[in-house]
Every structure is written in C-alpha cells, then in structure tokens.
Design an enzyme around this catalytic site. Structure first.
Site, PDB file in Angstrom:
ATOM      1  N   CYS A  18     -24.425 -50.016  64.267  1.00  0.00           N
ATOM      2  CA  CYS A  18     -23.818 -50.677  65.492  1.00  0.00           C
ATOM      3  C   CYS A  18     -23.346 -52.107  65.352  1.00  0.00           C
ATOM      4  O   CYS A  18     -22.931 -52.701  66.077  1.00  0.00           O
ATOM      5  CB  CYS A  18     -24.969 -50.982  66.618  1.00  0.00           C
ATOM      6  SG  CYS A  18     -25.508 -49.218  67.065  1.00  0.00           S
ATOM      7  N   HIS A  32     -25.196 -56.490  71.168  1.00  0.00           N
ATOM      8  CA  HIS A  32     -25.139 -55.121  71.104  1.00  0.00           C
ATOM      9  C   HIS A  32     -25.790 -54.332  72.405  1.00  0.00           C
ATOM     10  O   HIS A  32     -26.626 -54.906  72.703  1.00  0.00           O
ATOM     11  CB  HIS A  32     -25.843 -54.434  69.806  1.00  0.00           C
ATOM     12  CG  HIS A  32     -26.303 -52.878  69.786  1.00  0.00           C
ATOM     13  ND1 HIS A  32     -24.792 -52.041  70.145  1.00  0.00           N
ATOM     14  CD2 HIS A  32     -27.070 -52.312  69.313  1.00  0.00           C
ATOM     15  CE1 HIS A  32     -25.351 -50.824  70.128  1.00  0.00           C
ATOM     16  NE2 HIS A  32     -26.553 -50.816  69.378  1.00  0.00           N
ATOM     17  N   ASN A  59     -25.113 -46.760  75.339  1.00  0.00           N
ATOM     18  CA  ASN A  59     -25.199 -47.479  73.848  1.00  0.00           C
ATOM     19  C   ASN A  59     -23.831 -46.730  72.979  1.00  0.00           C
ATOM     20  O   ASN A  59     -24.222 -45.508  72.762  1.00  0.00           O
ATOM     21  CB  ASN A  59     -26.564 -47.203  73.144  1.00  0.00           C
ATOM     22  CG  ASN A  59     -26.443 -47.789  71.842  1.00  0.00           C
ATOM     23  OD1 ASN A  59     -25.533 -48.068  71.305  1.00  0.00           O
ATOM     24  ND2 ASN A  59     -27.696 -47.678  70.903  1.00  0.00           N
TER      25      ASN A  59
HETATM   26  N1  ACO Z   1     -37.696 -39.885  80.261  1.00  0.00           N
HETATM   27  C1  ACO Z   1     -38.997 -39.936  80.676  1.00  0.00           C
HETATM   28  N2  ACO Z   1     -40.005 -40.245  79.591  1.00  0.00           N
HETATM   29  C2  ACO Z   1     -39.524 -40.579  78.553  1.00  0.00           C
HETATM   30  C3  ACO Z   1     -38.353 -40.543  78.188  1.00  0.00           C
HETATM   31  C4  ACO Z   1     -36.918 -40.257  78.875  1.00  0.00           C
HETATM   32  N3  ACO Z   1     -35.946 -40.232  78.653  1.00  0.00           N
HETATM   33  N4  ACO Z   1     -38.215 -41.067  76.983  1.00  0.00           N
HETATM   34  C5  ACO Z   1     -39.323 -41.229  76.277  1.00  0.00           C
HETATM   35  N5  ACO Z   1     -40.160 -41.016  77.420  1.00  0.00           N
HETATM   36  C6  ACO Z   1     -41.893 -40.836  77.519  1.00  0.00           C
HETATM   37  C7  ACO Z   1     -42.241 -41.046  76.059  1.00  0.00           C
HETATM   38  O1  ACO Z   1     -42.473 -39.306  75.915  1.00  0.00           O
HETATM   39  C8  ACO Z   1     -43.572 -41.489  76.233  1.00  0.00           C
HETATM   40  O2  ACO Z   1     -44.518 -40.901  77.051  1.00  0.00           O
HETATM   41  P1  ACO Z   1     -46.079 -40.759  76.602  1.00  0.00           P
HETATM   42  O3  ACO Z   1     -46.539 -42.310  76.888  1.00  0.00           O
HETATM   43  O4  ACO Z   1     -46.765 -40.099  77.611  1.00  0.00           O
HETATM   44  O5  ACO Z   1     -46.260 -40.401  75.072  1.00  0.00           O
HETATM   45  C9  ACO Z   1     -42.872 -42.754  77.021  1.00  0.00           C
HETATM   46  O6  ACO Z   1     -41.873 -42.347  77.662  1.00  0.00           O
HETATM   47  C10 ACO Z   1     -42.791 -44.055  76.439  1.00  0.00           C
HETATM   48  O7  ACO Z   1     -42.004 -43.653  75.225  1.00  0.00           O
HETATM   49  P2  ACO Z   1     -41.592 -44.814  74.323  1.00  0.00           P
HETATM   50  O8  ACO Z   1     -40.995 -44.230  73.175  1.00  0.00           O
HETATM   51  O9  ACO Z   1     -42.569 -46.011  74.188  1.00  0.00           O
HETATM   52  O10 ACO Z   1     -40.340 -45.469  75.252  1.00  0.00           O
HETATM   53  P3  ACO Z   1     -39.670 -46.870  74.986  1.00  0.00           P
HETATM   54  O11 ACO Z   1     -40.076 -47.870  76.076  1.00  0.00           O
HETATM   55  O12 ACO Z   1     -39.969 -47.301  73.638  1.00  0.00           O
HETATM   56  O13 ACO Z   1     -38.228 -46.556  75.243  1.00  0.00           O
HETATM   57  C11 ACO Z   1     -36.295 -46.382  73.930  1.00  0.00           C
HETATM   58  C12 ACO Z   1     -37.576 -45.665  74.257  1.00  0.00           C
HETATM   59  C13 ACO Z   1     -35.299 -46.478  75.189  1.00  0.00           C
HETATM   60  C14 ACO Z   1     -35.638 -45.254  73.100  1.00  0.00           C
HETATM   61  C15 ACO Z   1     -36.562 -47.642  73.124  1.00  0.00           C
HETATM   62  O14 ACO Z   1     -37.497 -47.548  72.175  1.00  0.00           O
HETATM   63  C16 ACO Z   1     -35.400 -48.308  72.641  1.00  0.00           C
HETATM   64  O15 ACO Z   1     -34.526 -48.710  73.360  1.00  0.00           O
HETATM   65  N6  ACO Z   1     -35.228 -48.396  71.203  1.00  0.00           N
HETATM   66  C17 ACO Z   1     -34.228 -49.028  70.541  1.00  0.00           C
HETATM   67  C18 ACO Z   1     -33.154 -48.389  70.598  1.00  0.00           C
HETATM   68  C19 ACO Z   1     -32.061 -49.000  69.755  1.00  0.00           C
HETATM   69  O16 ACO Z   1     -31.813 -50.376  69.903  1.00  0.00           O
HETATM   70  N7  ACO Z   1     -31.361 -48.596  68.659  1.00  0.00           N
HETATM   71  C20 ACO Z   1     -30.596 -49.242  67.622  1.00  0.00           C
HETATM   72  C21 ACO Z   1     -29.091 -48.876  68.195  1.00  0.00           C
HETATM   73  S1  ACO Z   1     -28.573 -47.429  68.212  1.00  0.00           S
HETATM   74  C22 ACO Z   1     -27.572 -46.862  67.125  1.00  0.00           C
HETATM   75  O17 ACO Z   1     -27.235 -47.504  66.195  1.00  0.00           O
HETATM   76  C23 ACO Z   1     -26.798 -45.362  67.202  1.00  0.00           C
END
Ligand code: ACO
Length: 331
Positions: A114, A256, A286
């Site tokens: 990104c 980003h 994204n």
């Molecule tokens: N719907 C419902 N529940 C979900 C979903 C979903 N889509 N996805 C995850 N959960 C659940 C998980 O299973 C977990 O459940 P549990 O507590 O029972 O185990 C809970 O939600 C929390 O999961 P986390 O992984 O802690 O969720 P988080 O708040 O961290 O959000 C996310 C996940 C959106 C992916 C976040 O971590 C994020 O944005 N990370 C960074 C992404 C990023 O910036 N990437 C870099 C660029 S991408 C690129 O370069 C292509």
C-alpha cells in the site's frame, strides 16, 4: 541545481460493480454492524472477471494524462505499483504501456504494497531531478479480489479493487501540486505478517499449494494494525523533519485507506485533529497501493483542497513498508 517536481495530472478508477456489506453477510459469517464498527467500510468496488490489474491501471492512467493535457507518448517512463500483477512476469507496467499507446519508454514494477504511490513519488523524483526524464507516469493499481479468500471473514470484508495514477513532470504548467519531499522505509522483519505465500519460488503452484489455499492473501490483522499506527506516525514525523515543517503546517493528511480505526489511532498518536484526515474508505474499502491517491482524487473533486495548502499522503503496507510525503496543492 535540483529540478522541481510537479504532479501535473491525477486520475483514479473504481470498477463498476459495488459489493455491499449486506451482500458479504450472505457470503461469510459477518454483519454490517461488525464491518462498520471495526473498519468503517460500508461498500467496495470489485473488478469484473475479465478485468486484470493492467486494465484498471490503464483506465486511471488515461484520466491522469487527460488531466495533465499530455499524451501517453510524452511519457519518458512508466512505473506501476501493485501486489496483484497481471502475471508474475513481465511487469504489469509493460502491459499498461501497450494499452495506453505509450512509446518504448522504460517500464518499472514496484512491489511495496500500500506504500506504492509515495514510494513511486520518491523513486521517480530521483530520475526527474537528474534528467533527461521530463514526464513520468506513476500508477498504483490492485485487483485484490483476485487474491482474496472469500471464505476468510477477517480479510474479505476489507479488501477491494481500484487504481490511481499521477503524471509527474519537471514542467510547471497547469500543475495540480508540487512534490516537496518525503520519507520511505521498510521493516522486512514483519514481511510474513502480510503476504501471499503461494505462487512464487518459495511455494510454486502445485495441487498441494492450491489445496492449502496458499495463493490467497494472508494477514495477521492485529499485528499489522499495531505496526501500521506506529510506522505511519514515524513516517509522518520523518517527512515533516525532512521538509523542515511541523504538523500544524499540514492542512490535509491523506492516509492509506485501510481501516477507520487505524486513521483515528494515527490522528491521536500524532496529536492532529481527525477532521484534517481525508477518509473515503467507507465507499472504497482497502484498495491497497491505489487507496490514498483515490482518496486524494475524490477529495479534490469535492473541492476540499485550497491553493497553497500543504498535503501529506501517508501509507503503510506489505513489506512492511511505510511512507509519507509533503505536497503543496496548486489546484
Ligand atoms: N465479521 C465478524 N467477526 C469477525 C470478522 C468479521 N468480518 N473478522 C474477524 N471477526 C472476529 C474474530 O474472529 C474475533 O472473534 P473472537 O474474539 O471470538 O476470536 C473478533 O472478531 C476480533 O478479531 P480481530 O482480528 O481482533 O479483529 P480486529 O478488530 O483486529 O479487526 C481487522 C480485524 C479489520 C483485519 C484489523 O485487524 C485491521 O484492520 N488490521 C490492519 C489491516 C491493514 O491495515 N492492513 C495493511 C494494509 S492491507 C494491504 O497491504 C493489502
């Protein structure tokens, strides 16, 4: 004397098909409420099956060239940043060159996730400053839907497709902005936190690699989130220092577009009001390398930037790469 570098044209392209959160609810165990509260995203655009990354890139490139009132044949080089190339080789930039009717200029692929746009600003500026290059087309394009595991709810709800392009020029003629400098970095220790493990020389395509779903994007979201906030805040600080200015001098941060919570966390980390951050991810999801330039293009079309204001694109991506730049908006 160092030559000044201008952004002479800007364009962005989102594929026609819109995928909403409620449609995703039917595909994986998720909810509109979870996606909106945890990411801010409401809908995203998904490319058609017959659209490859170079097709998205070419659409954005044509718009940027028209915005710059220049022809593809005027381009002295083409850079394409993508993590979803048409093929592992040749460079997607070579396919774009053909599609837009450019001459036999050098074509360069940039693989920094990104951070693509800011990396290309910095790299292409080096060539423009030295000459004889005068105009360089930089394009960020990704068809993330091609590497999305549509059974993995932790990634499929955030990933999307799109492209954006800029015409960089040493000629100060009808320019959109001036590039004043920037900062780019990478932390390879985190390389495996966000990657596509299959299809390369480490895990060539086999029946086993396909069965193990190694050809899809894998991300440790929690760890990537932490790095994203810390590394983008560092990149902001470094770019400001390099340009000899402070955070209050920046009218608009263009980050980003990964997750609204990441944007909020950076704003808090660097003590800058959230209102000064451009966010369009609600509508785009994204789109990887293209995301901040799509946001910049949308914001300028909405008349958000005023002549003379300073803008700061800031990005983070696979690698783990980070980057920030300072632009002076011209209109
Ligand atoms: N719907 C419902 N529940 C979900 C979903 C979903 N889509 N996805 C995850 N959960 C659940 C998980 O299973 C977990 O459940 P549990 O507590 O029972 O185990 C809970 O939600 C929390 O999961 P986390 O992984 O802690 O969720 P988080 O708040 O961290 O959000 C996310 C996940 C959106 C992916 C976040 O971590 C994020 O944005 N990370 C960074 C992404 C990023 O910036 N990437 C870099 C660029 S991408 C690129 O370069 C292509």
């Amino acid at each position: 004397m160092t030559r000044r570098i201008f952004i002479r044209g800007l364009g962005s392209y989102l594929p026609e098909k819109v995928l909403t959160n409620s449609e995703l609810e039917k595909m994986v165990d998720t909810s509109d409420e979870w996606i909106v509260t945890r990411t801010g995203i409401r809908e995203r655009h998904i490319a058609a099956a017959d659209q490859a990354t170079s097709d998205l890139a070419a659409e954005a490139a044509k718009l940027a060239l028209a915005d710059a009132s220049l022809d593809a044949k005027d381009m002295d080089a083409i850079f394409v940043a993508t993590v979803t190339p048409d093929m592992p080789f040749p460079s997607t930039a070579c396919f774009v060159q053909q599609k837009i009717g450019a001459g036999n200029c050098p074509c360069v692929g940039v693989e920094v996730g990104c951070s693509g746009i800011v990396y290309m600003l910095e790299l292409a500026s080096g060539l423009l400053e030295r000459g004889p290059y005068k105009n360089i087309l930089i394009i960020a394009a990704d068809k993330l839907s091609a590497v999305t595991d549509w059974t993995d709810r932790s990634t499929c709800v955030i990933l999307a497709d799109g492209a954006a392009a800029m015409v960089l020029s040493t000629e100060e003629k009808g320019v959109r902005a001036e590039y004043l400098g920037g900062f780019i970095a990478a932390n390879g220790a985190g390389a495996e936190l966000l990657c596509q493990p299959g299809g390369g020389s480490r895990n060539p395509a086999t029946e086993k690699s396909v069965a193990e779903r190694l050809h899809f994007l894998k991300m440790n979201g929690k760890e990537v989130f932490k790095h994203a906030v810390k590394d983008m805040a560092f990149a902001v600080d470094m770019a400001l220092r390099r340009c000899g200015i402070g955070p209050d001098d920046i009218a608009h941060f263009v980050p980003h577009q990964a997750n609204m919570r990441i944007i909020e966390a950076i704003a808090e980390y660097v003590h800058i009001p959230l209102e000064r951050f451009v966010a369009v991810l609600q509508r785009t999801g994204n789109t990887s390398s293209a995301s901040l330039a799509i946001a910049m293009d949308m914001a300028r079309r909405e008349g958000r930037f005023k002549r003379g204001e300073l803008l700061m694109p800031v990005a983070f991506g696979a690698g783990l790469t980070s980057s920030a730049a300072v632009l002076r908006w011209n209109g």
